[in-house]
Each structure stands twice: as structure tokens, then as C-alpha cells.
Design a protein around this motif. Structure first.
Motif, PDB file in Angstrom:
ATOM      1  N   VAL A 108       0.935  -1.346   0.049  1.00  0.00           N
ATOM      2  CA  VAL A 108      -0.014   0.137   0.020  1.00  0.00           C
ATOM      3  C   VAL A 108       1.035   1.305   0.011  1.00  0.00           C
ATOM      4  CG1 VAL A 108      -1.844   1.242   1.182  1.00  0.00           C
ATOM      5  CG2 VAL A 108      -1.817  -1.230   1.343  1.00  0.00           C
ATOM      6  N   ARG A 109       0.549   2.224  -0.981  1.00  0.00           N
ATOM      7  CA  ARG A 109       1.259   3.538  -0.814  1.00  0.00           C
ATOM      8  C   ARG A 109       0.227   4.587  -0.664  1.00  0.00           C
ATOM      9  NH1 ARG A 109       6.348   5.398  -1.888  1.00  0.00           N
ATOM     10  NH2 ARG A 109       7.081   3.237  -2.217  1.00  0.00           N
ATOM     11  N   PRO A 110      -0.047   4.929   0.502  1.00  0.00           N
ATOM     12  CA  PRO A 110      -0.949   6.320   0.894  1.00  0.00           C
ATOM     13  C   PRO A 110      -0.666   7.432   0.189  1.00  0.00           C
ATOM     14  CG  PRO A 110      -0.148   5.117   2.879  1.00  0.00           C
ATOM     15  CD  PRO A 110       0.829   4.582   1.859  1.00  0.00           C
ATOM     16  N   GLN A 111       0.566   7.657  -0.117  1.00  0.00           N
ATOM     17  CA  GLN A 111       0.752   8.993  -0.740  1.00  0.00           C
ATOM     18  C   GLN A 111      -0.116   9.011  -2.132  1.00  0.00           C
ATOM     19  OE1 GLN A 111       4.794   9.794  -1.942  1.00  0.00           O
ATOM     20  NE2 GLN A 111       4.537  11.998  -1.594  1.00  0.00           N
ATOM     21  N   VAL A 112       0.022   8.025  -2.884  1.00  0.00           N
ATOM     22  CA  VAL A 112      -0.842   7.763  -4.323  1.00  0.00           C
ATOM     23  C   VAL A 112      -2.141   7.155  -4.201  1.00  0.00           C
ATOM     24  CG1 VAL A 112       1.094   8.145  -5.513  1.00  0.00           C
ATOM     25  CG2 VAL A 112       0.564   6.178  -5.082  1.00  0.00           C
ATOM     26  N   GLY A 113      -2.477   6.766  -2.916  1.00  0.00           N
ATOM     27  CA  GLY A 113      -3.966   6.132  -2.691  1.00  0.00           C
ATOM     28  C   GLY A 113      -3.993   4.685  -3.204  1.00  0.00           C
ATOM     29  N   THR A 114      -2.934   3.981  -3.590  1.00  0.00           N
ATOM     30  CA  THR A 114      -3.141   2.848  -4.316  1.00  0.00           C
ATOM     31  C   THR A 114      -2.449   1.463  -3.588  1.00  0.00           C
ATOM     32  OG1 THR A 114      -2.760   3.895  -6.244  1.00  0.00           O
ATOM     33  CG2 THR A 114      -2.175   1.593  -6.458  1.00  0.00           C
ATOM     34  N   TYR A 115      -3.062   0.190  -3.846  1.00  0.00           N
ATOM     35  CA  TYR A 115      -2.562  -0.856  -3.400  1.00  0.00           C
ATOM     36  C   TYR A 115      -2.237  -1.799  -4.583  1.00  0.00           C
ATOM     37  CZ  TYR A 115      -7.170  -2.947  -4.099  1.00  0.00           C
ATOM     38  OH  TYR A 115      -8.406  -3.318  -4.674  1.00  0.00           O
ATOM     39  N   HIS A 116      -1.317  -2.687  -4.536  1.00  0.00           N
ATOM     40  CA  HIS A 116      -0.954  -3.845  -5.104  1.00  0.00           C
ATOM     41  C   HIS A 116      -0.603  -5.178  -4.531  1.00  0.00           C
ATOM     42  CE1 HIS A 116      -0.171  -5.735  -9.100  1.00  0.00           C
ATOM     43  NE2 HIS A 116       1.095  -6.118  -8.666  1.00  0.00           N
ATOM     44  N   CYS A 117      -1.019  -6.350  -4.999  1.00  0.00           N
ATOM     45  CA  CYS A 117      -0.450  -7.482  -4.505  1.00  0.00           C
ATOM     46  C   CYS A 117       0.515  -8.047  -5.312  1.00  0.00           C
ATOM     47  CB  CYS A 117      -1.452  -8.342  -4.084  1.00  0.00           C
ATOM     48  SG  CYS A 117      -1.178  -9.992  -3.356  1.00  0.00           S
ATOM     49  N   PHE A 118       1.724  -8.390  -5.053  1.00  0.00           N
ATOM     50  CA  PHE A 118       2.580  -8.764  -6.347  1.00  0.00           C
ATOM     51  C   PHE A 118       2.602 -10.520  -6.291  1.00  0.00           C
ATOM     52  CE2 PHE A 118       4.322  -4.673  -5.065  1.00  0.00           C
ATOM     53  CZ  PHE A 118       4.812  -4.446  -6.453  1.00  0.00           C
ATOM     54  N   ALA A 157      -1.571  12.383 -20.583  1.00  0.00           N
ATOM     55  CA  ALA A 157      -3.089  12.932 -20.722  1.00  0.00           C
ATOM     56  C   ALA A 157      -3.412  13.513 -19.534  1.00  0.00           C
ATOM     57  CB  ALA A 157      -3.807  11.736 -20.956  1.00  0.00           C
ATOM     58  N   ALA A 158      -3.060  12.926 -18.230  1.00  0.00           N
ATOM     59  CA  ALA A 158      -3.417  13.231 -16.953  1.00  0.00           C
ATOM     60  C   ALA A 158      -2.713  14.662 -16.526  1.00  0.00           C
ATOM     61  CB  ALA A 158      -2.988  12.234 -15.698  1.00  0.00           C
ATOM     62  N   GLY A 159      -1.475  14.977 -17.111  1.00  0.00           N
ATOM     63  CA  GLY A 159      -0.890  16.438 -16.487  1.00  0.00           C
ATOM     64  C   GLY A 159      -0.182  16.277 -15.466  1.00  0.00           C
ATOM     65  N   ARG A 160       0.360  17.431 -14.973  1.00  0.00           N
ATOM     66  CA  ARG A 160       1.273  17.341 -13.933  1.00  0.00           C
ATOM     67  C   ARG A 160       0.386  17.502 -12.460  1.00  0.00           C
ATOM     68  NH1 ARG A 160       6.026  21.623 -14.356  1.00  0.00           N
ATOM     69  NH2 ARG A 160       6.245  21.164 -12.207  1.00  0.00           N
ATOM     70  N   PRO A 161       0.751  16.636 -11.531  1.00  0.00           N
ATOM     71  CA  PRO A 161       0.110  16.688 -10.136  1.00  0.00           C
ATOM     72  C   PRO A 161       0.036  18.111  -9.477  1.00  0.00           C
ATOM     73  CG  PRO A 161       1.964  15.749  -9.812  1.00  0.00           C
ATOM     74  CD  PRO A 161       2.012  16.107 -11.287  1.00  0.00           C
ATOM     75  N   GLU A 162      -0.937  18.375  -8.714  1.00  0.00           N
ATOM     76  CA  GLU A 162      -0.794  19.420  -7.602  1.00  0.00           C
ATOM     77  C   GLU A 162      -0.123  18.884  -6.390  1.00  0.00           C
ATOM     78  OE1 GLU A 162      -4.796  20.917  -6.768  1.00  0.00           O
ATOM     79  OE2 GLU A 162      -5.310  21.007  -8.876  1.00  0.00           O
ATOM     80  N   SER A 163       0.420  19.764  -5.546  1.00  0.00           N
ATOM     81  CA  SER A 163       1.054  19.451  -4.458  1.00  0.00           C
ATOM     82  C   SER A 163       0.199  18.990  -3.410  1.00  0.00           C
ATOM     83  CB  SER A 163       1.784  20.692  -3.825  1.00  0.00           C
ATOM     84  OG  SER A 163       1.100  21.719  -3.565  1.00  0.00           O
ATOM     85  N   GLY A 164       0.849  18.175  -2.460  1.00  0.00           N
ATOM     86  CA  GLY A 164       0.019  17.872  -1.357  1.00  0.00           C
ATOM     87  C   GLY A 164      -0.283  16.263  -1.728  1.00  0.00           C
ATOM     88  N   ARG A 165      -0.903  15.614  -0.507  1.00  0.00           N
ATOM     89  CA  ARG A 165      -1.211  14.178  -0.796  1.00  0.00           C
ATOM     90  C   ARG A 165      -2.608  14.046  -1.535  1.00  0.00           C
ATOM     91  NH1 ARG A 165      -4.486  10.434   1.615  1.00  0.00           N
ATOM     92  NH2 ARG A 165      -5.568  12.089   2.981  1.00  0.00           N
ATOM     93  N   GLU A 166      -3.409  14.992  -1.135  1.00  0.00           N
ATOM     94  CA  GLU A 166      -4.730  14.960  -1.895  1.00  0.00           C
ATOM     95  C   GLU A 166      -4.463  15.218  -3.316  1.00  0.00           C
ATOM     96  OE1 GLU A 166      -7.915  17.226  -0.309  1.00  0.00           O
ATOM     97  OE2 GLU A 166      -7.499  16.485   1.895  1.00  0.00           O
ATOM     98  N   GLY A 167      -3.667  16.069  -3.685  1.00  0.00           N
ATOM     99  CA  GLY A 167      -3.405  16.399  -5.057  1.00  0.00           C
ATOM    100  C   GLY A 167      -2.630  15.181  -5.866  1.00  0.00           C
ATOM    101  N   LEU A 168      -1.899  14.294  -5.219  1.00  0.00           N
ATOM    102  CA  LEU A 168      -1.278  13.297  -5.734  1.00  0.00           C
ATOM    103  C   LEU A 168      -2.243  12.149  -5.977  1.00  0.00           C
ATOM    104  CD1 LEU A 168       2.254  12.746  -3.977  1.00  0.00           C
ATOM    105  CD2 LEU A 168       1.797  13.701  -6.222  1.00  0.00           C
ATOM    106  N   ALA A 169      -3.264  12.004  -5.075  1.00  0.00           N
ATOM    107  CA  ALA A 169      -4.490  10.926  -5.052  1.00  0.00           C
ATOM    108  C   ALA A 169      -5.340  11.444  -6.507  1.00  0.00           C
ATOM    109  CB  ALA A 169      -5.107  11.048  -3.915  1.00  0.00           C
ATOM    110  N   LEU A 170      -5.711  12.707  -6.406  1.00  0.00           N
ATOM    111  CA  LEU A 170      -6.485  12.942  -7.535  1.00  0.00           C
ATOM    112  C   LEU A 170      -5.647  12.854  -8.808  1.00  0.00           C
ATOM    113  CD1 LEU A 170      -7.984  16.123  -5.998  1.00  0.00           C
ATOM    114  CD2 LEU A 170      -9.300  14.277  -6.680  1.00  0.00           C
TER     115      LEU A 170
END
Length: 624
Positions: free
Chosen positions: A53-63, A518-531
Motif C-alpha cells: 500500500v502506498r498512501p501517498q498515491v492512494g493505491t494498493y497492489h499484491c505482487f 494525458a493526466a498532466g502534472r499533479p498538484e502539491s500535497g497528498r490529496e493532489g497526488l491522489a487526484l
């Protein structure tokens, strides 16, 4: 009709919800490096943690099994809830007000009222549980003990006791700040000339929970001889409790049902308890109503009932009532794609009684003795007729042929046609013609057609073609995408420019790079990275999303912030140098292809760009 939740609100809920906090409600996580956490995967059995789990980008993955996604998909898969329901649940968790389009969604006061009802039920369940320990509940404790349930088991299932007074629970909830107009809506109280009074009095109590584990109602068993009410009394229909949609034990059985692809349907609360204690941890029971179409929708979602396996096992007593219930279940059989079975206890004992007399192994043996529900239905139809007479055999054939015609498996149907011929003592060809005719007379919704319910989400995400890990160029491209997705904050304007101009050779990584653009650059902050991650997923084809999640959570080989920054810088420098080399080769080819009489300024332009590229490469190599 409730409208759709606005996309921007869905994105906000996803961004504002801490995925680590949510996941830790199901999985124990440990640090796996800077900004990364790992634990045992909740979607498959494993001994070594491969779920990241990587909270900063709001994603999980099982290898291990390939499961991946965001916080919404995680809750949907583990709680088996619909998308809108999941978003509303997560929004309520963080106190975010949702907005709807194309219709009205639940008003804020309705959301608040529902939460008040849930709070009242939670407090009531605690009250009943505490009452089970009082001297007045001795008869209730004896009832449980006589059926093989000690205090530990009672606490495990939250069993409680409703005191015999008229207002024990009423006074308790009023003392917790609940108003009478709120309490009327709970179904826990009746109303007479003198006002409200407890609905459940002098009874053993089972809390009934929804699939997410919230208490939404109660089942109550009569204990005292002077109680003139029914043997079992349940919560009436309320805003929370819809008996046609409730399955007792679903909250504790859901994961095992999904994992084992098996659902065992029993008749009572103590039967569910006995089954789970015996190791049959996929058992549930309907509450005060037959197992019907709404229950089947829940079961299909849990079983991922999409034609790839799974089984539903109904347990019934061997008496006439039990056989009638089994045949009623057979009427609903065609709504399943999973195979349906019936396990009948010939002596008439239910699973609870069976466990008392034969122990856990007897309960397991009952489930193991299951046989196809259509076989049971055929045999039941034959028992209605006198097979010693010609008239009886013909009548039995007329009744049994449609049952055989409903068998979905085309390989099994002929075998049961031959079995039916043996049981009737009739020519196989005659029986086969009768079955064929019954199949042709069947309505268009016959079992040979696909079910009308949408298939549940599977548990094995499709994978895009993976680049060869032995390819050094593809490896560098992968490492660069890992850095970009996990630490976009480390890229300055110049780096973003070069990322945009980069060309990836591996098709899968090329597609990820296109989604980044296509997504463009992220905004700063955790919420910005998740969006930002949300935008990347939206810009990606569905088969590519597991790869994106994998890249976003792959642990990077760095133990400190300083070493992480150096690693990211070096990886990007390697990517950019690779791009420079590719561009230089392209320019050199153009130079070599120039005709002798080509314009001098074109040759100068190519040489100038080559010099600029070489200067840029030296700068990358000399940078600390």
C-alpha cells in the motif's frame, strides 16, 4: 430515483480518504520503506507479505495474486458492496457531503438519521450482551450451554439477553440521548396507550448485521413459558432492516464464501453458530423468510457467480417441511450459475443438534453428503406417484421430465435422463423424448439461458502484456515510471519537460507514459497526488490499471530520504540519457542520408542539435 454521484465528489472522497487507515481495518501493515506499507494479502492465502500500500498515491497492489486498485475498489471487494454504496460509506467516514446529478441523492438529514439508527443498534447490542451476564439471564445462559455454546462462543457471536421488564432498553437508550421519535424508527420498540415499550422482553438475542458488519436488527428466541409471543421474533421492516435482503452471519462468512466459492444456507441462528464452530465457515441463514431472489443477488456477488464454478448448499431437515423448503429453493435454482446442492439430515436433526450429538465432524459430514438439488427434486417428484402402476409411472415422467430438462450442464443432462429411465423402468428413448419436449416447452427464461443478474466482479484482474524483465531498456523504463508515479514531487520543470518528450519502447510502458501525458502534472500535497493518480487511471484502459498500481507501490531501493532522492535522480538521469542516445542516433541517420548538394543550413541545424544533446548528456553525468 436517486441520482448518480458527481464524478468530482467521487474523486474527492478517493483523494481525502487515507487508504492505509482503511486497509488496516482488514490487514496488519508494516513499513516497507519510505511511504510504503506491506502485509499479508486479504485476497489470497500467503505466508510472506506481498500486498503493498502506498498512501501517498492512494493505491494498493499484491505482487502475489495481482489484485490492485484504490480505496474504493478495496472496500468494494472485501465488503462486497456496490460502487455507490461504497462511496457513500467512505464519504460518511470522513464527513464529506456528496452531491448528485440526474436526480436527488440521500439528503444530509437522511444520512444523519441512518447513522443515528446504526448508533442506536450498536448501543442496544452492547446492552443486550451485558445483560446476558446478569443473574436474571441464567435461563438464557443455560439454553446456550445445553446447545454446546459457552461464554466465549456467546461473545464471539455477540449473543445477548433482553430483560423481562417493559422498558430496560428504552431507558438505556434515552439515557444515551436518543429521542422517542428516533427510537420509533429502530423497530426495537412497540407503542401502546402509555407510549413506547421494549419489543424484546425475556428473550435470547442475536444481533443481525449487514454485510459491512453494522448491526441493523435483532432476532429473539422465547425462553419463558409465560411468554405468549412466537417462538422467534425478529425486528420488523425498518429503514435499516429488510428481511428479504438480510442473511444472518454474512458479515463473518463473506470472506470465506468469496475465497472458497461456497455458500451454505441453514435455517437458524444456532445452526450458523454450530457450522462456524465446526469449521463450515461459509454458513448463513435467512431471517424470518425463505431464501429468495434478493438473497440470491447477494450470494451471486459473493460467489462471483459468473459461470466459473462455486456452489450453494442448502441444508434442510428430513421431514415434510424440510423437503418442501428444499423444493422451494429449487424454484430459485435457475437464478444461479453456481451449482446448487442440498444436504438433508435423515434423522431430522438440524446442524446445531447434529453437533451436540456427533460433534464437529458430524456437521462437516452433513455438508460433504450434499447432492445436486435437481437430483433431490427429481426423487421428490417420483415419490408422489405409485411407480408400480403404468399410470403412476407416466404421471411421474410428466412431472420429472421438466426437472431434468432444467439441468444446465449439457453433459450431465443425458446421464440423468438415463437415470430417470432406470428409476421409472421405462425405455430410455421414451424418457429422452419426454425430456426434450419439456425443454422445448420451457419459457425463454429457462436455465439454458444466461442469468439476468450482472456477474460479480472477479478476483483476478486481467494483465496487460508484460515487458521482458531481462530487457535492460525495458527495465530502465519501468524504474523511471516507478519514480515518476511515486515521487512526482522530485521532478522540476525541466525534468517534466524531458519526461514529456521521452519515448518508451515497451508497449505497456508506452501506454503508461501516454496516460501520464494525458493526466498532466499533479498538484502539491497528498490529496493532489491522489487526484492525479485518479486521472491517470481514468486515462488508462482497464487492462493496464493493475500495472499502474504495481508501478505505484513497488518498493524503491532506498532507506533514507537522501538516498531516495539520489536514487530517483539517478534513474531519471539514466532515462533521459537513454532518450538522448536514441535521439542522437536518429539525427546521425538524418545526417548520413543528406544529399551532397543539401542546403548547408540543414546540415548546420542537425550538427547544432547533436552538440546540444551531447552537452546535455555531459551535464547529466556530471550532476551530483
Amino acid at each position: 430515483m436517486a441520482g448518480l454521484i458527481k464524478p468530482e465528489d467521487i474523486a474527492e472522497v478517493r483523494a481525502r480518504t487515507d487508504i492505509r487507515e482503511v486497509v488496516e481495518g482488514y490487514v496488519t501493515l508494516k513499513s516497507a520503506g519510505i511511504g510504503s506499507w506491506k502485509g499479508l494479502c486479504p485476497f489470497h492465502d500467503e505466508r510472506t507479505p506481498s500486498f503493498h500500500v502506498r498512501p501517498q498515491v492512494g493505491t494498493y497492489h499484491c505482487f502475489g495474486c495481482g489484485e490492485s486498485g484504490d480505496v474504493i475498489s478495496f472496500v468494494m471487494k472485501l465488503d462486497h458492496t456496490a460502487f455507490a454504496e461504497t462511496v457513500e460509506k467512505l464519504a460518511a467516514r470522513i464527513g464529506y457531503e456528496l452531491h448528485y446529478e440526474e436526480g436527488a441523492g440521500p439528503r444530509r438529514e437522511e444520512v444523519g438519521r441512518r447513522q443515528r439508527l446504526l448508533d442506536a443498534h450498536k448501543i442496544a447490542a452492547e446492552f443486550y450482551r451485558d445483560q446476558l451476564l446478569t443473574p436474571a439471564a441464567a435461563v438464557a445462559r443455560q439454553f446456550l450451554f445445553d446447545r454446546g455454546f459457552d461464554r466465549t462462543v456467546s461473545e464471539q457471536f455477540g449473543v445477548g439477553f433482553a430483560p423481562q421488564g417493559w422498558d430496560g432498553l428504552l431507558r438505556h437508550l434515552r439515557g444515551k440521548g436518543f429521542r422517542d421519535d428516533e427510537l420509533k424508527l429502530t423497530g426495537m420498540f412497540s407503542e401502546g396507550n402509555r407510549g413506547l415499550y421494549d419489543r424484546f422482553r425475556g428473550r435470547l438475542i442475536w444481533p443481525i448485521k449487514d454485510i459491512a458488519g453494522d448491526v441493523i436488527g435483532f432476532g429473539a428466541r422465547r425462553l419463558f413459558d409465560d411468554d405468549q409471543g412466537p417462538k422467534y421474533l425478529n425486528t420488523p421492516e425498518t429503514a435499516l432492516y429488510k428481511k428479504s435482503q438480510v442473511l444472518y452471519g454474512i458479515d463473518i462468512a463473506k470472506r470465506n464464501i468469496a475465497k472458497k466459492r461456497q455458500l451454505v444456507v441453514v435455517e437458524g441462528y444456532t445452526d450458523v453458530m454450530a457450522c462456524h464452530l465446526a469449521g463450515v465457515d461459509t454458513a448463513v441463514a435467512s431471517c424470518g423468510t425463505a431464501f429468495g431472489s434478493e438473497h440470491i443477488k447477494i450470494a451471486r456477488r459473493l460467489l462471483s457467480d459468473d459461470g466459473t464454478g462455486g456452489e450453494v448448499v442448502f441444508t434442510f431437515d428430513g421431514d415434510a417441511a424440510g423437503q418442501k423448503a428444499a423444493l422451494k429453493a429449487f424454484e430459485e435454482d435457475q437464478r444461479f450459475v453456481a451449482q446448487t446442492f442440498v444436504a438433508v439430515e435423515r434423522s431430522g436433526m438440524d446442524p446445531c443438534e447434529l453437533r451436540q450429538h456427533g460433534g464437529d465432524t458430524a456437521v462437516v459430514a452433513l455438508i460433504d453428503s450434499r447432492r445436486p438439488l435437481f437430483e433431490f427434486a427429481i426423487q421428490a417428484s417420483l415419490r408422489k406417484h405409485d411407480l408400480n402402476t403404468v399410470e403412476g409411472r407416466v404421471a411421474a415422467l410428466r412431472e420429472a421430465a421438466p426437472v431434468v430438462a432444467q439441468i444446465r450442464d449439457h453433459a450431465i443432462r443425458p446421464a440423468y435422463t438415463r437415470e430417470l429411465a432406470k428409476w421409472l423402468g421405462m425405455a430410455p428413448d421414451d424418457v429422452s423424448r419426454a425430456v426434450g419436449a419439456a425443454g422445448r416447452r420451457a419459457p425463454s427464461s429457462a436455465p439454458t439461458s444466461a442469468p439476468t443478474y450482472p456477474p460479480a466482479e472477479g478476483f483476478a484482474p486481467r494483465r496487460s502484456a508484460r515487458p521482458d524483465p531481462r530487457d535492460p531498456v525495458a527495465t530502465m523504463e519501468r524504474q523511471a515510471l516507478e519514480v515518476i508515479l511515486q515521487h512526482p514531487d522530485l521532478l522540476d520543470d525541466d525534468a517534466w519537460l524531458h519526461v514529456g518528450q521521452s519515448h518508451f519502447t515497451a508497449p505497456a510502458y508506452q501506454a503508461v507514459h501516454a496516460a501520464l501525458g494525458a493526466a498532466g502534472r499533479p498538484e502539491s500535497g497528498r490529496e493532489g497526488l491522489a487526484l492525479w493518480m485518479d486521472r491517470i487511471r481514468d486515462e488508462s484502459p482497464e487492462p493496464l490499471r493493475p500495472l499502474i498500481a504495481e508501478l505505484a507501490v513497488t518498493p524503491l531501493p532506498a532507506a533514507t530520504p537522501e538516498s531516495l532522492e539520489r536514487y530517483c535522480r539517478d534513474i531519471l538521469a539514466g532515462l533521459f540519457e537513454l532518450q538522448i542516445t536514441a535521439r542522437k542516433a536518429e539525427l546521425m541517420g538524418q545526417l548520413q542520408r543528406l544529399e551532397p548538394d543539401a542546403p548547408a543550413d540543414e546540415r548546420h541545424r542537425l550538427n547544432r542539435e547533436l552538440m546540444e544533446l551531447e552537452l546535455r548528456r555531459r551535464q547529466l553525468r556530471q550532476r551530483d
